[in-house]
Scaffold this motif. Sequence first.
Motif: not given
Length: 130
Positions: A40-52
Amino acid sequence: MLVTLGLLPIGVPNALGLGLLLAALNIVPYIGLVIAAVPAVLLALSGGWLKVLAVVTLYFIINQIVGNVLSPYVLGRTSNLSPAAVLLALLVGLSLGGIVGGLLAVPAATLLKHWLERYWIGSRAHGQEQ
């Protein structure tokens, strides 16, 4: 279910798949959730640090709810132990035996409780002073 509902508003792709992954890895107490958080964290990396940060916060909150409220309650109801006894057994099992100790902690505590109730509390030696 909680992960899927939490990841959908954040906008992480494959939220349903990540929720199912967590459900499958939830067999391993405490560590399964951490392992399931990595994709989930790896998939959220594309959305920026706020999403992570939002994903990490979500998994942290779910870990606290499941680990400290739901799991002890469910295990306590199914094993006839108090939630405090379940948490103590898990703490001792994880510290002494790692993952295997954590998996065997609640059944061992239940066996010990039933053994004490049947053989020690019901015996004549229990009521005698030394």
